[in-house]
Motif scaffolding. Structure first.
Motif, PDB file in Angstrom:
ATOM      1  N   GLY A 105      38.974  33.944  24.695  1.00  0.00           N
ATOM      2  CA  GLY A 105      37.574  33.490  24.665  1.00  0.00           C
ATOM      3  C   GLY A 105      37.334  32.513  25.566  1.00  0.00           C
ATOM      4  N   VAL A 106      38.065  32.157  26.504  1.00  0.00           N
ATOM      5  CA  VAL A 106      38.075  31.232  27.705  1.00  0.00           C
ATOM      6  C   VAL A 106      37.276  31.703  28.803  1.00  0.00           C
ATOM      7  CG1 VAL A 106      38.870  29.424  29.017  1.00  0.00           C
ATOM      8  CG2 VAL A 106      39.949  29.717  26.701  1.00  0.00           C
ATOM      9  N   GLN A 107      36.174  31.319  29.231  1.00  0.00           N
ATOM     10  CA  GLN A 107      35.689  31.951  30.646  1.00  0.00           C
ATOM     11  C   GLN A 107      36.577  31.285  31.939  1.00  0.00           C
ATOM     12  OE1 GLN A 107      31.082  31.853  29.238  1.00  0.00           O
ATOM     13  NE2 GLN A 107      31.945  29.745  29.311  1.00  0.00           N
ATOM     14  N   ILE A 108      36.392  32.126  32.709  1.00  0.00           N
ATOM     15  CA  ILE A 108      37.327  31.874  33.973  1.00  0.00           C
ATOM     16  C   ILE A 108      36.390  31.637  35.108  1.00  0.00           C
ATOM     17  CG2 ILE A 108      39.024  32.787  35.545  1.00  0.00           C
ATOM     18  CD1 ILE A 108      40.140  31.946  32.741  1.00  0.00           C
ATOM     19  N   ILE A 109      36.372  30.520  35.699  1.00  0.00           N
ATOM     20  CA  ILE A 109      35.534  30.104  36.819  1.00  0.00           C
ATOM     21  C   ILE A 109      36.201  30.023  38.092  1.00  0.00           C
ATOM     22  CG2 ILE A 109      33.559  28.703  37.923  1.00  0.00           C
ATOM     23  CD1 ILE A 109      33.399  29.681  34.832  1.00  0.00           C
ATOM     24  N   SER A 110      35.939  30.516  39.104  1.00  0.00           N
ATOM     25  CA  SER A 110      36.795  30.685  40.560  1.00  0.00           C
ATOM     26  C   SER A 110      35.762  30.965  41.703  1.00  0.00           C
ATOM     27  CB  SER A 110      38.094  31.465  40.426  1.00  0.00           C
ATOM     28  OG  SER A 110      39.004  31.262  41.189  1.00  0.00           O
ATOM     29  N   GLY A 111      36.425  30.954  42.809  1.00  0.00           N
ATOM     30  CA  GLY A 111      35.739  31.112  44.108  1.00  0.00           C
ATOM     31  C   GLY A 111      35.709  32.621  44.641  1.00  0.00           C
ATOM     32  N   MET A 112      36.126  33.710  43.910  1.00  0.00           N
ATOM     33  CA  MET A 112      36.255  34.946  44.470  1.00  0.00           C
ATOM     34  C   MET A 112      36.807  35.104  45.710  1.00  0.00           C
ATOM     35  SD  MET A 112      33.079  37.758  44.565  1.00  0.00           S
ATOM     36  CE  MET A 112      33.239  38.086  46.104  1.00  0.00           C
ATOM     37  N   ALA A 113      37.697  34.144  46.118  1.00  0.00           N
ATOM     38  CA  ALA A 113      38.593  34.168  47.317  1.00  0.00           C
ATOM     39  C   ALA A 113      39.714  35.150  47.165  1.00  0.00           C
ATOM     40  CB  ALA A 113      39.195  32.745  47.794  1.00  0.00           C
ATOM     41  N   ARG A 114      40.035  35.585  48.113  1.00  0.00           N
ATOM     42  CA  ARG A 114      41.376  36.624  48.147  1.00  0.00           C
ATOM     43  C   ARG A 114      42.492  35.463  47.768  1.00  0.00           C
ATOM     44  NH1 ARG A 114      44.766  35.927  52.605  1.00  0.00           N
ATOM     45  NH2 ARG A 114      43.648  34.724  54.430  1.00  0.00           N
ATOM     46  N   GLY A 115      43.678  36.457  47.117  1.00  0.00           N
ATOM     47  CA  GLY A 115      44.735  35.536  46.606  1.00  0.00           C
ATOM     48  C   GLY A 115      44.450  35.152  45.021  1.00  0.00           C
ATOM     49  N   ILE A 116      44.697  34.050  44.779  1.00  0.00           N
ATOM     50  CA  ILE A 116      44.972  33.332  43.297  1.00  0.00           C
ATOM     51  C   ILE A 116      43.607  33.769  42.726  1.00  0.00           C
ATOM     52  CG2 ILE A 116      45.158  31.570  41.601  1.00  0.00           C
ATOM     53  CD1 ILE A 116      47.905  32.944  42.690  1.00  0.00           C
ATOM     54  N   ASP A 117      42.557  33.230  43.383  1.00  0.00           N
ATOM     55  CA  ASP A 117      41.142  33.067  42.735  1.00  0.00           C
ATOM     56  C   ASP A 117      40.614  34.626  42.353  1.00  0.00           C
ATOM     57  OD1 ASP A 117      41.193  30.858  43.881  1.00  0.00           O
ATOM     58  OD2 ASP A 117      39.231  30.799  44.623  1.00  0.00           O
ATOM     59  N   GLY A 118      40.687  35.684  43.279  1.00  0.00           N
ATOM     60  CA  GLY A 118      40.611  37.006  42.987  1.00  0.00           C
ATOM     61  C   GLY A 118      41.219  37.708  41.924  1.00  0.00           C
ATOM     62  N   ILE A 119      42.723  37.340  42.090  1.00  0.00           N
ATOM     63  CA  ILE A 119      43.568  37.868  40.958  1.00  0.00           C
ATOM     64  C   ILE A 119      43.352  37.707  39.548  1.00  0.00           C
ATOM     65  CG2 ILE A 119      46.118  37.825  40.286  1.00  0.00           C
ATOM     66  CD1 ILE A 119      46.672  37.962  43.390  1.00  0.00           C
ATOM     67  N   GLY A 120      43.171  36.245  39.441  1.00  0.00           N
ATOM     68  CA  GLY A 120      42.998  35.744  38.384  1.00  0.00           C
ATOM     69  C   GLY A 120      41.520  36.379  37.501  1.00  0.00           C
ATOM     70  N   GLN A 121      40.320  36.473  38.609  1.00  0.00           N
ATOM     71  CA  GLN A 121      39.167  36.772  37.943  1.00  0.00           C
ATOM     72  C   GLN A 121      39.277  38.427  37.528  1.00  0.00           C
ATOM     73  OE1 GLN A 121      36.825  34.765  41.333  1.00  0.00           O
ATOM     74  NE2 GLN A 121      35.444  34.682  39.351  1.00  0.00           N
ATOM     75  N   ARG A 122      39.951  39.189  38.434  1.00  0.00           N
ATOM     76  CA  ARG A 122      40.077  40.636  38.106  1.00  0.00           C
ATOM     77  C   ARG A 122      40.821  40.874  36.761  1.00  0.00           C
ATOM     78  NH1 ARG A 122      41.102  41.474  43.550  1.00  0.00           N
ATOM     79  NH2 ARG A 122      39.619  43.020  44.541  1.00  0.00           N
ATOM     80  N   ALA A 123      41.950  40.023  36.553  1.00  0.00           N
ATOM     81  CA  ALA A 123      42.521  40.031  35.281  1.00  0.00           C
ATOM     82  C   ALA A 123      41.892  39.581  34.108  1.00  0.00           C
ATOM     83  CB  ALA A 123      43.820  39.027  35.337  1.00  0.00           C
ATOM     84  N   ALA A 124      41.042  38.578  34.197  1.00  0.00           N
ATOM     85  CA  ALA A 124      39.889  38.147  33.014  1.00  0.00           C
ATOM     86  C   ALA A 124      39.021  39.308  32.520  1.00  0.00           C
ATOM     87  CB  ALA A 124      39.242  37.026  33.572  1.00  0.00           C
TER      88      ALA A 124
END
Length: 375
Positions: free
Chosen positions: A148-167
């Motif tokens: 239930g944790v919301q993931i905030i990031s910068g939609m950049a390639r690499g870690i940001d985008g990978i984490g957001q897709r997984a969430a």
């Protein structure tokens, strides 16, 4: 228009007229008059008479803009494009942003903004990440989202985008904070992620639609990433990295910073290891972070321990040697002999590795390089 819409229409007009970096000026301007009055003064050419000398240049800019743009019409067009707009005076302005220094005057968004009553984590890291970083970003984002944790990031390639897709693929919520208008997908290679975010989560920006990405716009947006979050988790970062700008801003805002440790010889983990030496929280599993956030795992989302794989004999030994960094067959052969005092020929080693790949425990990266499976 209803009264609230009229005020928001004027504030949207002000954002467009003031341009990038005008949020401080607009906050000061609202101390002298309400948005509707400011708009009318600009339309009639009397704004420069009503405000201080230090703002004469900005006042002239607003007056010129008023000759070319009508507030209600522009705001209606914004809504028709499915773009939301909220300012620091509105009740639905994110509480986390209201509390930070230099908070944005307004936020534009597509999709939806984070829920105020749910925990949020900024999951950030290197653009040119390693396989280890890729795997850990997926693992943390998935398990945090499932809790239930919301993931905030910068939609950049690499870690940001990978984490957001997984969430998102775990059925959770993620918000991309943009360094351009919310109607522009940047980077272009993340088009599919942008579409997923606007459909299932959200994207937001303090810049009006149409503002193209520029290098100088990205550092300021990092204060929004940390401001919307209860803490910042750095998955992978070099010692000198743009990721650390977000960390600095989080610390200024009084937010907790966590880092995932890595090999001391790996430049991509050097930033994380340095943060830990400086006092950042050392996190090695999603369960540890959930405990930090909730004091214990959420009652309605019991913490799931990582599945442990037990294989016997040669396969089990080989699996113990594999990690999330690709290793050559020759390197694995040497490590196997050193650790187990047993010699394997290359064909024997390849046979064992291919069995692990077939079982989904490992994968062949390229040529003779193998790593533990990240799935």
């Amino acid at each position: 228009m209803e009264k609230l819409d009229q005020v928001r229409a004027c504030r949207h007009w002000l954002c467009q007229a003031a341009g990038m970096g005008g949020h401080r000026f607009l906050k000061e301007l609202e101390k002298t008059a309400n948005p509707e009055s400011i708009y009318e003064l600009a339309r009639t050419g009397r704004l420069e008479e009503k405000i201080g000398r230090q703002y004469q240049k900005k006042a002239a800019q607003l007056t010129q803009f008023a000759r070319e743009h009508e507030a209600a019409e522009d705001y209606q067009k914004l809504l028709e494009r499915g773009i939301g707009f909220v300012t620091f005076r509105d009740e639905d302005y994110p509480a986390g942003l209201a509390e930070i220094p230099d908070s944005p005057y307004a936020i534009y968004y597509a999709g939806r903004l984070p829920e105020a009553n749910r925990k949020s984590i900024a999951l950030i890291g290197a653009r040119d990440c390693s396989e280890y970083g890729r795997h850990m970003a997926k693992l943390f984002a998935q398990e945090l989202a499932e809790a239930g944790v919301q993931i905030i990031s910068g939609m950049a390639r690499g870690i940001d985008g990978i984490g957001q897709r997984a969430a998102l693929r775990a059925g959770g919520y993620s918000l991309g904070v943009m360094g351009c208008g919310v109607d522009i997908c940047y980077p272009a290679e993340n088009r599919s992620l942008y579409e997923e975010l606007t459909a299932q989560g959200g994207v937001c920006s303090e810049y009006p639609p149409g503002i193209a990405p520029r290098a100088l716009l990205f550092p300021p947006r990092n204060r929004i990433i940390s401001g919307l979050s209860d803490g910042v988790l750095v998955i992978e970062a070099r010692r000198r990295s743009g990721t650390l700008i977000t960390v600095d801003m989080a610390l200024e805002q009084g937010k907790e910073v966590y880092a995932l440790p890595g090999r001391v010889t790996d430049p991509l983990s050097d930033g994380c290891n340095h943060l830990i030496r400086q006092g950042a929280g050392l996190i090695t599993s999603p369960q540890e972070l959930l405990t930090e956030l909730f004091g214990a795992c959420p009652q309605d989302e019991p913490c799931r321990q990582q599945k442990l794989v037990f294989l016997e004999g040669r396969q089990g030994r080989l699996l113990q040697l594999l990690d999330y960094q690709p290793q050559s067959v020759q390197a694995l052969q040497g490590r196997y002999e050193e650790q187990y005092q047993d010699y394997l020929t290359v064909p024997e080693l390849l046979h064992g590795l291919m069995q692990l790949c077939t079982g989904g425990y490992a994968r062949q990266v390229s040529g003779s390089y193998f790593m533990r499976s990240g799935e």
